[in-house]
Design an enzyme around this catalytic site. Structure first.
Site, PDB file in Angstrom:
ATOM      1  N   GLY A 191     -20.087  -7.032 -29.914  1.00 48.47           N
ATOM      2  CA  GLY A 191     -19.126  -7.595 -30.866  1.00 48.47           C
ATOM      3  C   GLY A 191     -17.787  -7.821 -30.196  1.00 48.47           C
ATOM      4  O   GLY A 191     -16.914  -8.470 -30.739  1.00 48.47           O
ATOM      5  N   GLY A 192     -17.627  -7.284 -28.999  1.00 50.66           N
ATOM      6  CA  GLY A 192     -16.369  -7.438 -28.276  1.00 50.66           C
ATOM      7  C   GLY A 192     -16.331  -8.752 -27.509  1.00 50.66           C
ATOM      8  O   GLY A 192     -17.316  -9.491 -27.468  1.00 50.66           O
ATOM      9  N   VAL A 193     -15.167  -9.001 -26.890  1.00 47.35           N
ATOM     10  CA  VAL A 193     -14.961 -10.311 -26.276  1.00 47.35           C
ATOM     11  C   VAL A 193     -15.830 -10.522 -25.030  1.00 47.35           C
ATOM     12  O   VAL A 193     -16.403 -11.606 -24.848  1.00 47.35           O
ATOM     13  CB  VAL A 193     -13.449 -10.565 -26.011  1.00 47.35           C
ATOM     14  CG1 VAL A 193     -12.863  -9.528 -25.095  1.00 47.35           C
ATOM     15  CG2 VAL A 193     -13.206 -11.941 -25.450  1.00 47.35           C
ATOM     16  N   ASP A 194     -15.995  -9.491 -24.180  1.00 46.62           N
ATOM     17  CA  ASP A 194     -16.705  -9.713 -22.917  1.00 46.62           C
ATOM     18  C   ASP A 194     -18.171 -10.078 -23.133  1.00 46.62           C
ATOM     19  O   ASP A 194     -18.657 -11.082 -22.597  1.00 46.62           O
ATOM     20  CB  ASP A 194     -16.626  -8.475 -22.011  1.00 46.62           C
ATOM     21  CG  ASP A 194     -15.194  -8.068 -21.741  1.00 46.62           C
ATOM     22  OD1 ASP A 194     -14.303  -8.906 -21.948  1.00 46.62           O
ATOM     23  OD2 ASP A 194     -14.969  -6.908 -21.342  1.00 46.62           O
TER      24      ASP A 194
ATOM     25  N   LYS B 150      -9.635  -9.947 -17.472  1.00 40.90           N
ATOM     26  CA  LYS B 150      -9.753  -9.997 -18.932  1.00 40.90           C
ATOM     27  C   LYS B 150      -9.030 -11.208 -19.548  1.00 40.90           C
ATOM     28  O   LYS B 150      -9.568 -11.872 -20.432  1.00 40.90           O
ATOM     29  CB  LYS B 150      -9.160  -8.699 -19.512  1.00 40.90           C
ATOM     30  CG  LYS B 150      -9.378  -8.502 -20.973  1.00 40.90           C
ATOM     31  CD  LYS B 150     -10.674  -7.779 -21.205  1.00 40.90           C
ATOM     32  CE  LYS B 150     -10.913  -7.491 -22.663  1.00 40.90           C
ATOM     33  NZ  LYS B 150     -12.150  -6.724 -22.836  1.00 40.90           N
TER      34      LYS B 150
ATOM     35  N   HIS C 260       8.204  -7.443  -3.557  1.00 39.83           N
ATOM     36  CA  HIS C 260       6.947  -7.763  -4.244  1.00 39.83           C
ATOM     37  C   HIS C 260       7.083  -9.024  -5.100  1.00 39.83           C
ATOM     38  O   HIS C 260       7.535  -8.949  -6.237  1.00 39.83           O
ATOM     39  CB  HIS C 260       6.535  -6.586  -5.147  1.00 39.83           C
ATOM     40  CG  HIS C 260       6.028  -5.417  -4.376  1.00 39.83           C
ATOM     41  ND1 HIS C 260       4.713  -5.281  -4.006  1.00 39.83           N
ATOM     42  CD2 HIS C 260       6.668  -4.337  -3.874  1.00 39.83           C
ATOM     43  CE1 HIS C 260       4.549  -4.179  -3.320  1.00 39.83           C
ATOM     44  NE2 HIS C 260       5.723  -3.573  -3.220  1.00 39.83           N
TER      45      HIS C 260
ATOM     46  N   GLU D  39       4.792 -10.564  -6.617  1.00 40.47           N
ATOM     47  CA  GLU D  39       3.814 -10.576  -7.711  1.00 40.47           C
ATOM     48  C   GLU D  39       4.313  -9.868  -8.971  1.00 40.47           C
ATOM     49  O   GLU D  39       3.734 -10.004 -10.043  1.00 40.47           O
ATOM     50  CB  GLU D  39       2.488  -9.933  -7.242  1.00 40.47           C
ATOM     51  CG  GLU D  39       2.517  -8.424  -7.006  1.00 40.47           C
ATOM     52  CD  GLU D  39       3.058  -8.019  -5.626  1.00 40.47           C
ATOM     53  OE1 GLU D  39       3.799  -8.817  -5.025  1.00 40.47           O
ATOM     54  OE2 GLU D  39       2.758  -6.905  -5.177  1.00 40.47           O
TER      55      GLU D  39
ATOM     56  N   GLY E 197       0.844  -1.201   0.000  1.00 37.96           N
ATOM     57  CA  GLY E 197       0.000   0.000   0.000  1.00 37.96           C
ATOM     58  C   GLY E 197       0.868   1.235   0.000  1.00 37.96           C
ATOM     59  O   GLY E 197       2.064   1.151   0.305  1.00 37.96           O
TER      60      GLY E 197
ATOM     61  N   CYS F 110       5.193  -6.268   1.565  1.00 35.35           N
ATOM     62  CA  CYS F 110       5.545  -4.854   1.648  1.00 35.35           C
ATOM     63  C   CYS F 110       4.815  -4.166   2.801  1.00 35.35           C
ATOM     64  O   CYS F 110       5.092  -4.438   3.957  1.00 35.35           O
ATOM     65  CB  CYS F 110       5.299  -4.170   0.291  1.00 35.35           C
ATOM     66  SG  CYS F 110       6.071  -2.542   0.197  1.00 35.35           S
ATOM     67  N   TYR F 111       3.821  -3.308   2.516  1.00 36.01           N
ATOM     68  CA  TYR F 111       3.072  -2.686   3.614  1.00 36.01           C
ATOM     69  C   TYR F 111       2.468  -3.764   4.508  1.00 36.01           C
ATOM     70  O   TYR F 111       2.361  -3.588   5.726  1.00 36.01           O
ATOM     71  CB  TYR F 111       1.965  -1.780   3.054  1.00 36.01           C
ATOM     72  CG  TYR F 111       1.131  -1.090   4.128  1.00 36.01           C
ATOM     73  CD1 TYR F 111       1.523   0.130   4.665  1.00 36.01           C
ATOM     74  CD2 TYR F 111      -0.038  -1.681   4.610  1.00 36.01           C
ATOM     75  CE1 TYR F 111       0.772   0.749   5.656  1.00 36.01           C
ATOM     76  CE2 TYR F 111      -0.795  -1.074   5.600  1.00 36.01           C
ATOM     77  CZ  TYR F 111      -0.389   0.146   6.116  1.00 36.01           C
ATOM     78  OH  TYR F 111      -1.127   0.753   7.096  1.00 36.01           O
TER      79      TYR F 111
ATOM     80  N   SER G  76     -19.594 -11.164 -25.765  1.00 37.27           N
ATOM     81  CA  SER G  76     -19.748 -12.409 -26.523  1.00 37.27           C
ATOM     82  C   SER G  76     -19.550 -13.628 -25.627  1.00 37.27           C
ATOM     83  O   SER G  76     -20.319 -14.578 -25.682  1.00 37.27           O
ATOM     84  CB  SER G  76     -18.754 -12.510 -27.682  1.00 37.27           C
ATOM     85  OG  SER G  76     -18.695 -11.308 -28.378  1.00 37.27           O
TER      86      SER G  76
END
Ligand code: XMP
Length: 519
Positions: free
Chosen positions: A223-226, A375, A168, A170, A55, A82-83, A228
């Site tokens: 028409g986009g991926v989400d 995504k 970190h 990640e 953070g 970290c934090y 659809s």
């Protein structure tokens, strides 16, 4: 849910979502909750382990984010990052101090004690640091497990099942970061790697089927991926009782209205109502030049058209005696996290209108089959559902479409000019094998005319900007260094093939300070 879960408590780090994504990459489910979530709520999820994120604050700041220290005593393993490490030290009776020098960027960490967190990792590791404060005195029961030349880098109290690192894991710059997260989630917490696309598809289909019962659902397709992937998932659960509505708002890409219909019906087997409302939208856009006003006009008009169509569909359904109505939305996990974040939704630079609120009298209930997914996971699910690459890999396209790429007034004539230029950009980017490498690539029609010469003729016509950016998530972006050859072909094709454009420029602005779209 019977899936193994790791809870990440968010103290506001820019990397918090990345922790969740990394853990999901090895098929363990993880959720991000605000650090203020009460321990009982965390416990209710039956987590295998808890991670305290980094953070931006110091534990001594007046507005430092506070978690209930009860989360450290739930009996499940805890990893502070970290934090998160500083929070543990501060709350369990150790001492955190401000450092004379910040550690930011690469650092070398030396492991000084054996601990399952570092099992199989080298004795010295190249890691990513980003902190000012550090732990000076450890709380009782803790031992030092790693250090840098300046500071404490790792601590553990194995009796209390608490581990923490100052760096970190990640972030990709920490080379052994994934191994460390696996050590924590798999070995220490005993999480199962059961967050797989097949598992997700199966459990989502079962849930949606049970939720909707014999009801009927509608879904707005872009028409986009989400949208659809959301539609295909719901159709798998309730079949023909899902109707998708696809609206031509007059500012789609060239031939998109027909292409999307064909793909959705023929390749995905969806039940699609296609509504060509382009004239209605363009009439409302006449004279509008302000970008936010354009978004408002398109957003409102979209809702009006969508409502009309939805009402028709539900009227037909009512005659069969079924009143319960559902609306499918492609909400993704980052929006869910954002709306419950301790910091609240971030400052709006542009209002992003997609499917807006529908009238209350329709009493639609929401189905959001993707609300647990990032995504990249949506793409993975789409692939597993057998959806074609040209949908899964599609670059993002804004809801207000070409309207925010035509600076100044949007007219049918200007839309047609931009569609041609845009098509050439996408074509050439695909031919050069760059379509998936860049985040977005498109043309923008500027309200600028300039003098040119074609053959022996003087021309006085429009200028078009080409924009291509590289990005991870659209929040920040670098302008893409497209090869000169590609730029040369795009430019000469646009000028020779598109009537109305005689000059092409390339946008070399990154975000920030620019935005990806020009409006
Ligand atoms: P900006 O221009 O804000 O864009 O850097 C970031 C990402 O958001 C997309 N974008 C929109 N998407 N409705 C949308 O659905 C909008 O009004 C809108 N404005 C920008 C943009 O294409 C990029 O991917």
């Amino acid at each position: 849910m019977d899936t193994s879960t790791i809870v990440i408590l968010d103290f506001g780090s820019q990397y918090t979502q990345l922790i969740a994504r990394r853990i999901r990459e090895f098929n363990v489910f993880s959720v991000v909750l605000p650090c203020t979530t009460p321990p009982e709520k965390v416990k209710a999820l039956n987590p295998k382990g808890v991670i305290l994120s980094g953070g931006p604050c110091s534990v001594y700041d007046a507005d430092a984010p506070e978690a209930d220290a009860g989360v450290l005593a739930m009996g499940v393993p805890v990893l502070g990052i970290c934090y998160g490490l500083q929070y543990i030290v501060h709350h369990l009776g150790g001492k955190v101090v401000g450092a004379a020098a910040r550690e930011y960027g690469h650092a070398e960490v030396t492991v000084v004690a054996e601990t399952p967190l570092f099992r199989g990792l080298p004795g010295t590791m190249d890691v990513w640091m980003s902190h000012a404060d550090h732990a000076e005195e450890l709380p009782e029961g803790f031992e030092l497990t790693a250090k840098t030349s300046n500071a404490v880098a790792g601590i553990a109290d194995e009796a209390r099942k608490i581990w923490a690192v100052q760096f970190h894991p990640e972030v990709a710059h920490t080379r052994q970061g994934m191994e460390l997260l696996k050590n924590f989630c798999l070995d220490i917490c005993g999480a199962e790697q059961d967050w797989t696309p097949e598992h997700f598809i199966q459990s989502t289909v079962e849930r949606v089927r049970a939720q909707v019962g014999t009801g009927h659902a509608i879904c707005g397709l872009s028409g986009g991926v989400d949208s659809s992937v959301a539609a295909v998932l719901v159709a798998k659960a309730i079949g023909e009782r899902l109707t998708c509505i696809f609206v031509n708002n007059g500012v789609l890409r060239k031939d998109e209205f027909l292409k999307v219909q064909t793909t959705m019906r023929e390749q995905l087997g969806l039940n699609v109502v296609a509504v060509d409302s382009s004239e209605r939208f363009l009439a409302k856009l006449a004279g509008v030049t302000d970008p936010e006003q354009k978004r408002k006009v398109i957003g409102n008009e979209f809702i009006a058209v969508f409502d009309d169509e939805a009402k028709k569909i539900f009227e037909a359904e009512k005659s069969s005696g079924e009143e319960i109505a559902w609306l499918v939305q492609g909400t993704l996990y980052p929006d869910v996290i954002e709306s419950s974040s301790v910091h609240g939704p971030s400052h709006t630079i542009k209002s992003h209108h997609n499917v807006g609120g529908l009238p209350a009298d329709m009493k639609l209930k929401l189905i959001e089959p993707l609300r647990d997914l990032f995504k990249d996971e949506v793409r993975r699910i789409g692939r597993d559902l057998g959806m074609p690459d040209d949908i899964i890999e599609r670059q993002p396209f804004p809801g207000p479409g070409l309207a925010v790429r035509i600076l100044g007034e949007v007219t049918a004539e200007r839309v047609a000019i931009l569609q041609e230029a845009d098509q050439i950009v996408v074509d050439e980017i695909k031919k050069a094998g760059l379509y998936r490498k860049v985040w977005q690539s498109f043309a923008v029609l500027l309200p600028v005319k300039s003098v040119g010469v074609m053959g022996d003729q003087r021309t006085y016509a429009n200028t078009c900007a080409v924009r291509a950016v590289e990005s991870e998530d659209g929040m920040t972006a670098d302008w893409a260094p497209l090869p000169y050859e590609v730029l040369r072909t795009i430019s000469s094709r646009i000028v020779s093939e598109v009537r109305g454009i005689n000059r092409v420029v390339y946008d070399i602005t990154s975000k920030p300070p620019g935005t990806i779209e020009w409006e």
